[in-house]
Scaffold this motif. Structure first.
Motif, PDB file in Angstrom:
ATOM      1  N   VAL A 192     -16.238 -14.262   9.779  1.00  0.00           N
ATOM      2  CA  VAL A 192     -16.558 -13.617   8.504  1.00  0.00           C
ATOM      3  C   VAL A 192     -15.282 -13.177   7.787  1.00  0.00           C
ATOM      4  O   VAL A 192     -14.377 -12.591   8.398  1.00  0.00           O
ATOM      5  N   TYR A 193     -15.247 -13.460   6.483  1.00  0.00           N
ATOM      6  CA  TYR A 193     -14.160 -12.956   5.639  1.00  0.00           C
ATOM      7  C   TYR A 193     -14.584 -11.613   5.053  1.00  0.00           C
ATOM      8  O   TYR A 193     -15.620 -11.504   4.397  1.00  0.00           O
ATOM      9  N   ARG A 194     -13.761 -10.606   5.319  1.00  0.00           N
ATOM     10  CA  ARG A 194     -14.079  -9.285   4.782  1.00  0.00           C
ATOM     11  C   ARG A 194     -12.802  -8.510   4.552  1.00  0.00           C
ATOM     12  O   ARG A 194     -12.008  -8.305   5.476  1.00  0.00           O
ATOM     13  N   ARG A 195     -12.609  -8.066   3.317  1.00  0.00           N
ATOM     14  CA  ARG A 195     -11.468  -7.207   3.009  1.00  0.00           C
ATOM     15  C   ARG A 195     -11.823  -5.765   3.300  1.00  0.00           C
ATOM     16  O   ARG A 195     -12.992  -5.372   3.230  1.00  0.00           O
ATOM     17  N   GLN A 198     -14.731  -3.408   1.716  1.00  0.00           N
ATOM     18  CA  GLN A 198     -15.661  -4.197   0.926  1.00  0.00           C
ATOM     19  C   GLN A 198     -16.779  -4.753   1.807  1.00  0.00           C
ATOM     20  O   GLN A 198     -16.606  -4.915   3.018  1.00  0.00           O
ATOM     21  N   VAL A 199     -17.893  -5.030   1.172  1.00  0.00           N
ATOM     22  CA  VAL A 199     -19.016  -5.610   1.897  1.00  0.00           C
ATOM     23  C   VAL A 199     -18.685  -7.063   2.250  1.00  0.00           C
ATOM     24  O   VAL A 199     -17.793  -7.675   1.662  1.00  0.00           O
ATOM     25  N   VAL A 200     -19.411  -7.582   3.218  1.00  0.00           N
ATOM     26  CA  VAL A 200     -19.219  -8.978   3.612  1.00  0.00           C
ATOM     27  C   VAL A 200     -19.598  -9.889   2.442  1.00  0.00           C
ATOM     28  O   VAL A 200     -20.643  -9.722   1.824  1.00  0.00           O
ATOM     29  N   GLN A 201     -18.716 -10.838   2.140  1.00  0.00           N
ATOM     30  CA  GLN A 201     -18.982 -11.768   1.052  1.00  0.00           C
ATOM     31  C   GLN A 201     -19.983 -12.833   1.496  1.00  0.00           C
ATOM     32  O   GLN A 201     -19.833 -13.433   2.559  1.00  0.00           O
ATOM     33  N   ILE A 216     -25.857 -14.492   4.062  1.00  0.00           N
ATOM     34  CA  ILE A 216     -24.967 -13.456   4.587  1.00  0.00           C
ATOM     35  C   ILE A 216     -24.572 -13.861   6.009  1.00  0.00           C
ATOM     36  O   ILE A 216     -25.421 -13.886   6.907  1.00  0.00           O
ATOM     37  N   SER A 218     -23.125 -13.907   9.819  1.00  0.00           N
ATOM     38  CA  SER A 218     -23.171 -12.934  10.902  1.00  0.00           C
ATOM     39  C   SER A 218     -22.286 -13.424  12.036  1.00  0.00           C
ATOM     40  O   SER A 218     -22.372 -14.585  12.445  1.00  0.00           O
ATOM     41  N   ARG A 222     -14.303 -10.665  12.215  1.00  0.00           N
ATOM     42  CA  ARG A 222     -14.169 -10.383  10.790  1.00  0.00           C
ATOM     43  C   ARG A 222     -12.685 -10.283  10.460  1.00  0.00           C
ATOM     44  O   ARG A 222     -11.972  -9.466  11.031  1.00  0.00           O
ATOM     45  N   ASP A 224      -9.490 -10.655   7.259  1.00  0.00           N
ATOM     46  CA  ASP A 224      -9.241 -10.580   5.822  1.00  0.00           C
ATOM     47  C   ASP A 224      -8.176 -11.584   5.377  1.00  0.00           C
ATOM     48  O   ASP A 224      -7.573 -11.440   4.315  1.00  0.00           O
TER      49      ASP A 224
END
Length: 300
Positions: A192-195, A198-201, A216, A218, A222, A224
């Protein structure tokens, strides 16, 4: 009398508050300033300025005409500057803000090539996922990917579209099987890409004649950084949804496999943004044109 010159004299007289001050600023005599204003009034058939021995004030029409004159003079200057650009080359500092990863791999090489071609051009590049403000932070140009906010005074031009692809390592697929449909993705581990903060894109999928489908993802990983996600996918840690240009070489080398081949790629728009201005500086215009010419080839 020349109408544009008379307009310029009129605007200067209003800006400085008196004919005498305008005369000094424009190196004219006081009577000549008055002559220019009277010439405009005679042409229009209406008074622009109420004048007494002690003060002057704009009429209601004069105030509206003053605003229009300012626009006309700015456009005339922009037209002259545009002609001058044809005989010059870009020079001075060009400040550009861009997303870190996309900027490093795609935008920066194009701008460096531009700088090599024009030795008087200086580059000041900011590679950050923070959304800088063009006006407040003093940037000439911003590069953005994805959806844009509708912001007054900002012009946007699409310079490329990056296709997104779901991919995984052969080792992962041997253990977990290959998803055949979008609905099958729910049965797989995703990277998962997540900054931070921020919420998961969501992963986005184009559907002909229908709205975009969102999934979404899973998974227990995770990150960034897109390069790190591609590396983790190549290690067999799960599925990844990444730009085609980023994983193309890994796919061609067999380190990753592109999945859902019958599914059209979702296209992320890439835009160049700049502040609205009567005359776009040559250095900014050339940078935008260079990006619009080079990026689609990279994306392909």
């Amino acid at each position: 009398m020349d109408r544009l010159e008379s307009m310029a004299v009129f605007v200067k007289a209003v800006d400085l508050g008196s004919f005498a001050a305008a005369a000094v600023a424009l190196d004219l005599s006081g009577p000549m300033v008055g002559k220019h204003v009277r010439s405009l009034e005679e042409r229009l058939g209406i008074r622009l300025i109420n004048r007494t021995t002690r003060r002057q004030s704009l009429t209601d029409f004069g105030r509206a005409y003053y605003e229009r004159c300012r626009i006309v003079l700015a456009e005339a200057e922009a037209a002259d500057a545009l002609a001058a650009d044809q005989f010059s080359e870009p020079r001075g500092r060009l400040r550009v803000t861009m997303p870190a990863h996309f900027g490093r791999h795609c935008v920066t090489p194009v701008l460096l090539k531009l700088a090599r071609h024009y030795p008087m051009l200086e580059l000041d590049l900011s590679l950050s996922d923070r959304f800088a403000d063009l006006a407040e932070d003093g940037f000439d140009l911003a590069i953005r990917t994805g959806d844009l906010e509708d912001k007054a005074g900002v012009i946007a031009r699409r310079v490329a579209r990056q296709g997104m692809v779901v991919c995984a390592a052969p080792s992962y697929l041997r253990l977990h099987g290959e998803p055949r449909r979008i609905e099958d993705l729910a049965d797989h581990q995703a990277i998962v890409y997540r900054r931070l903060g921020q919420v998961v894109q969501p992963w986005l999928f184009a559907r002909e004649g229908q709205s975009v489908q969102e999934i979404i993802p899973s998974g227990r990983l995770r990150l960034d950084d897109l390069d790190a996600i591609a590396d983790a996918a190549a290690e067999g840690m799960g599925l990844a949804w990444l730009p085609w240009w980023l994983v193309r070489e890994r796919i061609e080398a067999g380190a990753l496999v592109a999945l859902l081949p019958d599914q059209p790629h979702y296209l992320y728009d890439c835009h160049a943004l700049w502040l609205q201005t009567p005359h776009l500086p040559l250095k900014v215009r050339l940078a935008i044109d260079a990006l619009a010419a080079a990026l689609p080839k990279l994306m392909g």
